[in-house]
Design a protein around this motif. Structure first.
Motif, PDB file in Angstrom:
ATOM      1  N   UNK A 176      40.206   3.629 -16.644  1.00  0.00           N
ATOM      2  CA  UNK A 176      41.044   3.345 -15.841  1.00  0.00           C
ATOM      3  C   UNK A 176      41.854   4.327 -14.723  1.00  0.00           C
ATOM      4  N   UNK A 177      41.836   5.669 -15.164  1.00  0.00           N
ATOM      5  CA  UNK A 177      42.089   6.953 -14.367  1.00  0.00           C
ATOM      6  C   UNK A 177      41.235   6.874 -13.261  1.00  0.00           C
ATOM      7  N   UNK A 178      39.976   6.641 -13.269  1.00  0.00           N
ATOM      8  CA  UNK A 178      38.746   6.869 -12.281  1.00  0.00           C
ATOM      9  C   UNK A 178      39.164   5.611 -11.336  1.00  0.00           C
ATOM     10  N   UNK A 179      39.322   4.427 -11.937  1.00  0.00           N
ATOM     11  CA  UNK A 179      39.403   3.271 -10.959  1.00  0.00           C
ATOM     12  C   UNK A 179      40.641   3.418  -9.961  1.00  0.00           C
ATOM     13  N   UNK A 180      41.844   3.857 -10.705  1.00  0.00           N
ATOM     14  CA  UNK A 180      43.028   4.020  -9.696  1.00  0.00           C
ATOM     15  C   UNK A 180      42.803   5.235  -8.684  1.00  0.00           C
ATOM     16  N   UNK A 181      41.959   6.343  -9.063  1.00  0.00           N
ATOM     17  CA  UNK A 181      41.691   7.443  -8.215  1.00  0.00           C
ATOM     18  C   UNK A 181      40.860   6.757  -7.156  1.00  0.00           C
ATOM     19  N   UNK A 182      39.943   6.093  -7.345  1.00  0.00           N
ATOM     20  CA  UNK A 182      38.981   5.736  -6.561  1.00  0.00           C
ATOM     21  C   UNK A 182      39.495   4.890  -5.385  1.00  0.00           C
ATOM     22  N   UNK A 183      40.652   3.948  -5.924  1.00  0.00           N
ATOM     23  CA  UNK A 183      41.410   3.139  -5.081  1.00  0.00           C
ATOM     24  C   UNK A 183      42.619   3.814  -4.575  1.00  0.00           C
ATOM     25  N   UNK A 184      42.453   5.175  -4.346  1.00  0.00           N
ATOM     26  CA  UNK A 184      43.509   5.850  -4.088  1.00  0.00           C
ATOM     27  C   UNK A 184      44.952   5.745  -4.081  1.00  0.00           C
ATOM     28  N   UNK A 185      45.102   5.411  -5.570  1.00  0.00           N
ATOM     29  CA  UNK A 185      46.406   5.209  -6.296  1.00  0.00           C
ATOM     30  C   UNK A 185      46.593   6.382  -7.362  1.00  0.00           C
ATOM     31  N   UNK A 186      46.533   7.722  -6.885  1.00  0.00           N
ATOM     32  CA  UNK A 186      46.526   8.844  -7.566  1.00  0.00           C
ATOM     33  C   UNK A 186      47.840   8.741  -8.215  1.00  0.00           C
ATOM     34  N   UNK A 187      48.804   8.378  -7.629  1.00  0.00           N
ATOM     35  CA  UNK A 187      50.164   8.256  -8.260  1.00  0.00           C
ATOM     36  C   UNK A 187      50.193   7.477  -9.509  1.00  0.00           C
ATOM     37  N   UNK A 188      49.532   6.521  -9.494  1.00  0.00           N
ATOM     38  CA  UNK A 188      49.589   5.653 -10.609  1.00  0.00           C
ATOM     39  C   UNK A 188      48.490   5.929 -11.790  1.00  0.00           C
ATOM     40  N   UNK A 189      47.474   6.892 -11.217  1.00  0.00           N
ATOM     41  CA  UNK A 189      46.485   7.327 -12.015  1.00  0.00           C
ATOM     42  C   UNK A 189      47.084   8.473 -13.045  1.00  0.00           C
ATOM     43  N   UNK A 190      48.239   9.132 -12.622  1.00  0.00           N
ATOM     44  CA  UNK A 190      48.827  10.221 -13.306  1.00  0.00           C
ATOM     45  C   UNK A 190      49.879   9.645 -14.401  1.00  0.00           C
TER      46      UNK A 190
END
Length: 334
Positions: free
Chosen positions: A223-237
């Motif tokens: 899940x973290x990787x998916x959000x980071x790849x899709x430029x949602x680092x704010x949600x990944x955190x």
């Protein structure tokens, strides 16, 4: 002599455990001779006495156990698919009834000049049978209490290499490969024996918890990787491993996010067995999926490989009780 896993027993000792008030006659009668013994006054409970390499006349049984605890087993040579006992075995439910396996090789002890005693290997769970074979009928069972190292320590039975293609050959390390959901089909699928797959059934609590955590960590990182790849680092955190921080009472394991910022309540269920391996949910987990259907996601991980930390998975979104078949396995008495 109480029943204990991996201990050795004579036929008389097994008789004294399960049917102590009847007479035992060596080499005669039900307990002294037969390979399949129904336990008195217990519906559909049986004892299997299995001798690897055993012959009856000109017929040699083709039986064995592989490294995953899969037992290939044949009925008595004259039994047909229509026989009452065979139908009982085909419909065996390990959550309701028990089949106890006592196993030995056909080798003679050079010191005593007698056959070795049987080793108790635990209970069996039905996987499948071959609908095209009878006299004897061919079955595949899973040893529910399987432990490869204990098997090697306590028996001289040769372990058969697993016939299943190794999962690590086609999945990357630390990866989760999403697949389609399985088709709704009857519980009993009658595939040929050569296509037998591992069934996890119920494992020891400690093993289940360890495997469950591995699956959750894999989903968390995915899940973290998916959000980071899709430029949602704010949600990944903000992805949160709820069950690790709070325990199992929340009704889900991981709080994640969709790309548009909506919450995802993720429950992770992991087994080493195939896509149709049964898994278990608590009453609390079922209620949570009903109360939060629009935000609820079940990540069903299967064929988990410890060596490479990878698995296949399918995802169910919504109220599980309206999508899957639920079978009660325990009852609370008030």
């Amino acid at each position: 002599m109480p029943l204990k896993l991996w201990e050795r027993y004579s036929r008389r000792e097994v008789h004294d455990i399960f049917d102590p008030f009847s007479n035992f006659v060596p080499q005669r009668g039900t307990w002294g001779l037969q390979g399949i013994v129904k336990i008195p006054e217990r519906s559909n409970d049986f004892v299997f006495f299995v001798t690897i390499g055993h012959k009856e006349g000109n017929f040699k049984f083709r039986e064995g156990i592989d490294e995953n605890g899969i037992l290939t087993w044949q009925s008595q040579p004259k039994q047909k698919l229509t026989d009452h006992k065979i139908k009982q075995f085909i419909n065996h439910d390990h959550l309701v009834n028990n089949i106890y396996l006592f196993l030995r090789s056909n080798k003679i002890n050079p010191e005593t000049k007698k056959s070795e005693p049987y080793t108790y290997l635990g209970r069996l769970g039905y996987i499948k049978h071959d609908p095209n074979q009878e006299q004897p009928v061919h079955f595949t069972w899973q040893l529910l209490d399987w432990d490869l190292e204990e098997m090697k320590t306590h028996t001289n039975i040769e372990i058969i290499p697993a016939a299943i293609t190794s999962k690590e050959n086609h999945l990357q390390e630390n990866s989760l490969t999403v697949t389609d959901k399985p088709n709704n089909s009857p519980k009993k699928n009658n595939l040929p024996l050569s296509n037998a797959s591992i069934v996890d059934f119920a494992e020891e609590n400690e093993k289940k918890q360890e495997l469950g955590l591995k699956g959750e960590l894999l989903v968390f990182q995915t899940e973290v990787n998916f959000l980071n790849i899709n430029k949602r680092e704010d949600l990944a955190q903000k992805v949160f491993h709820t069950s690790k921080e709070e325990g199992d009472g929340a009704g889900y394991d991981i709080l994640s996010w969709t790309l548009d910022g909506q919450k995802k309540y993720i429950e992770v269920k992991t087994t080493r067995g195939g896509i149709k391996t049964p898994y278990y949910m608590s009453a609390n987990e079922i209620k949570y999926t009903q109360d939060n259907a629009s935000k609820y996601y079940l990540y069903r991980l299967y064929e988990y490989c410890d060596k490479n930390n990878n698995a296949k998975a399918y995802i169910i979104h919504g109220d599980i009780s309206k999508i899957c078949s639920l079978t009660p396995t325990q009852y609370k008495i008030i």
